[in-house]
Design a protein around this motif. Structure first.
Motif, PDB file in Angstrom:
ATOM      1  N   PRO A 124       0.791  -1.232   0.000  1.00  0.00           N
ATOM      2  CA  PRO A 124       0.000   0.000   0.000  1.00  0.00           C
ATOM      3  C   PRO A 124       0.822   1.281   0.000  1.00  0.00           C
ATOM      4  O   PRO A 124       0.462   2.243  -0.684  1.00  0.00           O
ATOM      5  CB  PRO A 124      -0.855  -0.117   1.269  1.00  0.00           C
ATOM      6  N   SER A 125       1.922   1.318   0.744  1.00  0.00           N
ATOM      7  CA  SER A 125       2.717   2.544   0.791  1.00  0.00           C
ATOM      8  C   SER A 125       3.285   2.872  -0.588  1.00  0.00           C
ATOM      9  O   SER A 125       3.304   4.040  -1.008  1.00  0.00           O
ATOM     10  CB  SER A 125       3.849   2.418   1.816  1.00  0.00           C
ATOM     11  N   MET A 126       3.718   1.842  -1.306  1.00  0.00           N
ATOM     12  CA  MET A 126       4.239   2.054  -2.652  1.00  0.00           C
ATOM     13  C   MET A 126       3.119   2.490  -3.606  1.00  0.00           C
ATOM     14  O   MET A 126       3.295   3.414  -4.410  1.00  0.00           O
ATOM     15  CB  MET A 126       4.904   0.772  -3.169  1.00  0.00           C
ATOM     16  N   ALA A 127       1.967   1.809  -3.518  1.00  0.00           N
ATOM     17  CA  ALA A 127       0.841   2.170  -4.384  1.00  0.00           C
ATOM     18  C   ALA A 127       0.424   3.619  -4.171  1.00  0.00           C
ATOM     19  O   ALA A 127       0.170   4.363  -5.133  1.00  0.00           O
ATOM     20  CB  ALA A 127      -0.340   1.233  -4.117  1.00  0.00           C
ATOM     21  N   ALA A 154      -6.491   6.456  -0.812  1.00  0.00           N
ATOM     22  CA  ALA A 154      -5.258   5.752  -0.448  1.00  0.00           C
ATOM     23  C   ALA A 154      -5.580   4.331  -0.001  1.00  0.00           C
ATOM     24  O   ALA A 154      -6.706   4.029   0.431  1.00  0.00           O
ATOM     25  CB  ALA A 154      -4.543   6.507   0.670  1.00  0.00           C
ATOM     26  N   TYR A 155      -4.600   3.454  -0.106  1.00  0.00           N
ATOM     27  CA  TYR A 155      -4.752   2.069   0.330  1.00  0.00           C
ATOM     28  C   TYR A 155      -4.054   1.871   1.678  1.00  0.00           C
ATOM     29  O   TYR A 155      -3.179   2.641   2.071  1.00  0.00           O
ATOM     30  CB  TYR A 155      -4.159   1.112  -0.705  1.00  0.00           C
ATOM     31  N   GLY A 156      -4.461   0.831   2.384  1.00  0.00           N
ATOM     32  CA  GLY A 156      -3.861   0.522   3.679  1.00  0.00           C
ATOM     33  C   GLY A 156      -3.905  -0.966   3.931  1.00  0.00           C
ATOM     34  O   GLY A 156      -4.254  -1.765   3.047  1.00  0.00           O
ATOM     35  N   LYS A 157      -3.571  -1.378   5.148  1.00  0.00           N
ATOM     36  CA  LYS A 157      -3.643  -2.789   5.520  1.00  0.00           C
ATOM     37  C   LYS A 157      -5.089  -3.240   5.434  1.00  0.00           C
ATOM     38  O   LYS A 157      -5.977  -2.628   6.022  1.00  0.00           O
ATOM     39  CB  LYS A 157      -3.116  -2.979   6.945  1.00  0.00           C
ATOM     40  N   PRO A 158      -5.393  -4.319   4.694  1.00  0.00           N
ATOM     41  CA  PRO A 158      -6.799  -4.698   4.464  1.00  0.00           C
ATOM     42  C   PRO A 158      -7.476  -5.236   5.711  1.00  0.00           C
ATOM     43  O   PRO A 158      -6.821  -5.711   6.648  1.00  0.00           O
ATOM     44  CB  PRO A 158      -6.685  -5.778   3.386  1.00  0.00           C
ATOM     45  N   LEU A 159      -8.789  -5.174   5.707  1.00  0.00           N
ATOM     46  CA  LEU A 159      -9.582  -5.735   6.799  1.00  0.00           C
ATOM     47  C   LEU A 159      -9.531  -7.259   6.734  1.00  0.00           C
ATOM     48  O   LEU A 159      -9.681  -7.847   5.658  1.00  0.00           O
ATOM     49  CB  LEU A 159     -11.031  -5.259   6.692  1.00  0.00           C
ATOM     50  N   GLU A 160      -9.339  -7.879   7.878  1.00  0.00           N
ATOM     51  CA  GLU A 160      -9.210  -9.322   7.921  1.00  0.00           C
ATOM     52  C   GLU A 160     -10.568 -10.004   7.764  1.00  0.00           C
ATOM     53  O   GLU A 160     -11.562  -9.580   8.359  1.00  0.00           O
ATOM     54  CB  GLU A 160      -8.582  -9.765   9.248  1.00  0.00           C
TER      55      GLU A 160
END
Length: 417
Positions: A124-127, A154-160
């Motif tokens: 996500p950080s790169m995207a 922005a993207y982040g750590k996805p929901l589990e």
């Protein structure tokens, strides 16, 4: 998705003969003089269309599917169903206007919010950094007509995901709920979903998160009707054991919620008969608990003031503003309902190069209300249930905006900020 039959739609047309309130309130018609409005595009054209595509009908894509026309219609005419039906017919018509490769590819890309999310959360950080590069945005504009100026989430750590296919249900399902997070929460702002789960734990409910696909609304908005239909059937089959056990299906995204309540019941499957009555917006569900005396009121004081934007797709659900009612119970919280109209982004509508300026004009009344209220000190931040509304408000005003569940979580001492 499956819509009402053409005969059923046609039976409602007479209600539109003398009324024009939908066009008067349509946010697109207010800023686009070339758009004939929902009445002209829906009911008026339907008299001539009646299941066949009208060659030269070029304004179908101007409708943003905000459903303001349906909210304001005094006769309950499903105008956007007519427009979506016409879009469907246009794609199937033998003499249809052939879209260029660029626009067909753009429709495929913007409709696949789920696939974009799965790619974005790999790194996500790169995207996020890549999508901020001006040359990349110019390339997207040139290659796909995706606006170089539009606000990309922005993207982040996805929901589990907590349960897979055939997930087990406890003997007593009365204190379990199923959460349908939607693509934005799952891939762009998963913290909202994690906070929601903790809030539900605090009020005594275990939350199950199956591996749902996209609800299908972004697909429909970009002409991917067959894929939207498949997603709906897949999601309903995943919900089936929970629906049959009487478990509520909760959403935190107003567009996903509207799709589950309004579109899924039209699908040809047994689960469709249950989903409409068992689907709830989070705050709708919490307010029902409060009315039964089952909502914990152990709130700490939260000294904060917010402007509130009611999303169009929340209004279309006809449930009022339950988030305002819940937040009004919290000591110290001050909420001002701006109700200043559509934000303009409307899912992927405002991302399109030819729609960006229109989207910003549509949202201008809201942006002004936010800037004026914040400038006068009426509130320090904004809150709204819709993720893309949040993105657009921050883009148009620079004012920080958050989901109202975060405010509730502060009051329950689940988070500090």
């Amino acid at each position: 998705m499956i819509v009402d039959s053409r005969d059923e739609l046609a039976a409602r047309l007479d209600a539109c003969q003398k009324c024009n309130v939908c066009t008067a309130q349509c946010p697109v018609a207010k800023v686009n003089p070339n758009f004939i409005g929902p009445k002209g595009l829906g009911p008026d054209m339907e008299r001539f269309r009646m299941g066949q595509f009208i060659q030269g009908e070029t304004t179908l894509d101007d409708c943003s599917n905000c459903k303001t026309c349906e909210v304001t219609c005094p006769s309950g005419v499903k105008i956007t169903d007519m427009i979506l039906g016409a879009r469907r017919a246009a794609l199937k018509a033998p003499h249809k206007t052939t879209l260029g490769v660029k626009l067909r590819l753009r429709g495929y890309v913007l409709g696949r919010a789920e696939y974009l999310g799965k790619l974005g959360v790999i790194w996500p950080s790169m995207a996020n950094q890549v999508l901020k590069i001006r040359l990349v945005r110019l390339a997207l504009d040139k290659a796909l007509d995706i606006s170089k100026s539009g606000p990309l989430p922005a993207y982040g750590k996805p929901l589990e995901v907590t349960v897979g296919k055939g997930g087990r249900i406890r003997a007593s399902a009365s204190k379990q709920v199923v959460y349908f997070p939607g693509c934005y929460t799952r891939y762009n702002e998963a913290d909202t979903g994690r906070i929601l789960i903790k809030v539900l734990e605090h009020v005594g409910y275990k939350t199950l998160v199956p591996d749902f696909h996209c609800c299908g609304l972004p697909l429909e908005a970009n002409g991917q009707f067959e894929k939207a239909h498949k997603n709906g059937l897949y999601n309903l089959e995943l919900m089936r054991p929970y629906l049959e056990a009487g478990m509520p299906i909760l959403t935190s995204c107003t567009s996903c919620g509207l799709t589950l309540k309004e579109d899924y019941p039209k699908l040809q499957t047994t689960s469709a008969q249950l989903v409409g009555a068992q689907s709830y917006d989070l705050f709708e569900f919490l307010w029902q608990l409060h009315e039964k005396g089952e909502l914990p009121l152990d709130f700490q004081e939260v000294q904060a003031s917010y402007g509130y934007h009611p999303p169009c797709h929340l209004k279309a659900q006809g449930i009022g503003t339950p988030a305002l009612r819940i937040l009004g119970l919290i000591p110290g919280v001050k909420i001002r309902n701006l109700d200043a109209g559509c934000c303009g982004l409307s899912g992927s509508y405002g991302f399109k190069a030819e729609k960006y300026d229109k989207a910003m004009k549509i949202g201008s009344a809201l942006f002004e209300a936010v800037n004026v209220g914040a400038g006068r000190g009426d509130f320090q931040g904004m809150t709204t249930e819709c993720g893309v509304c949040k993105v657009q408000i921050q883009h148009g005003t620079g004012i920080p905006t958050e989901h109202p569940v975060r405010i509730l979580a502060k009051a329950y001492r689940i988070i500090n900020s």
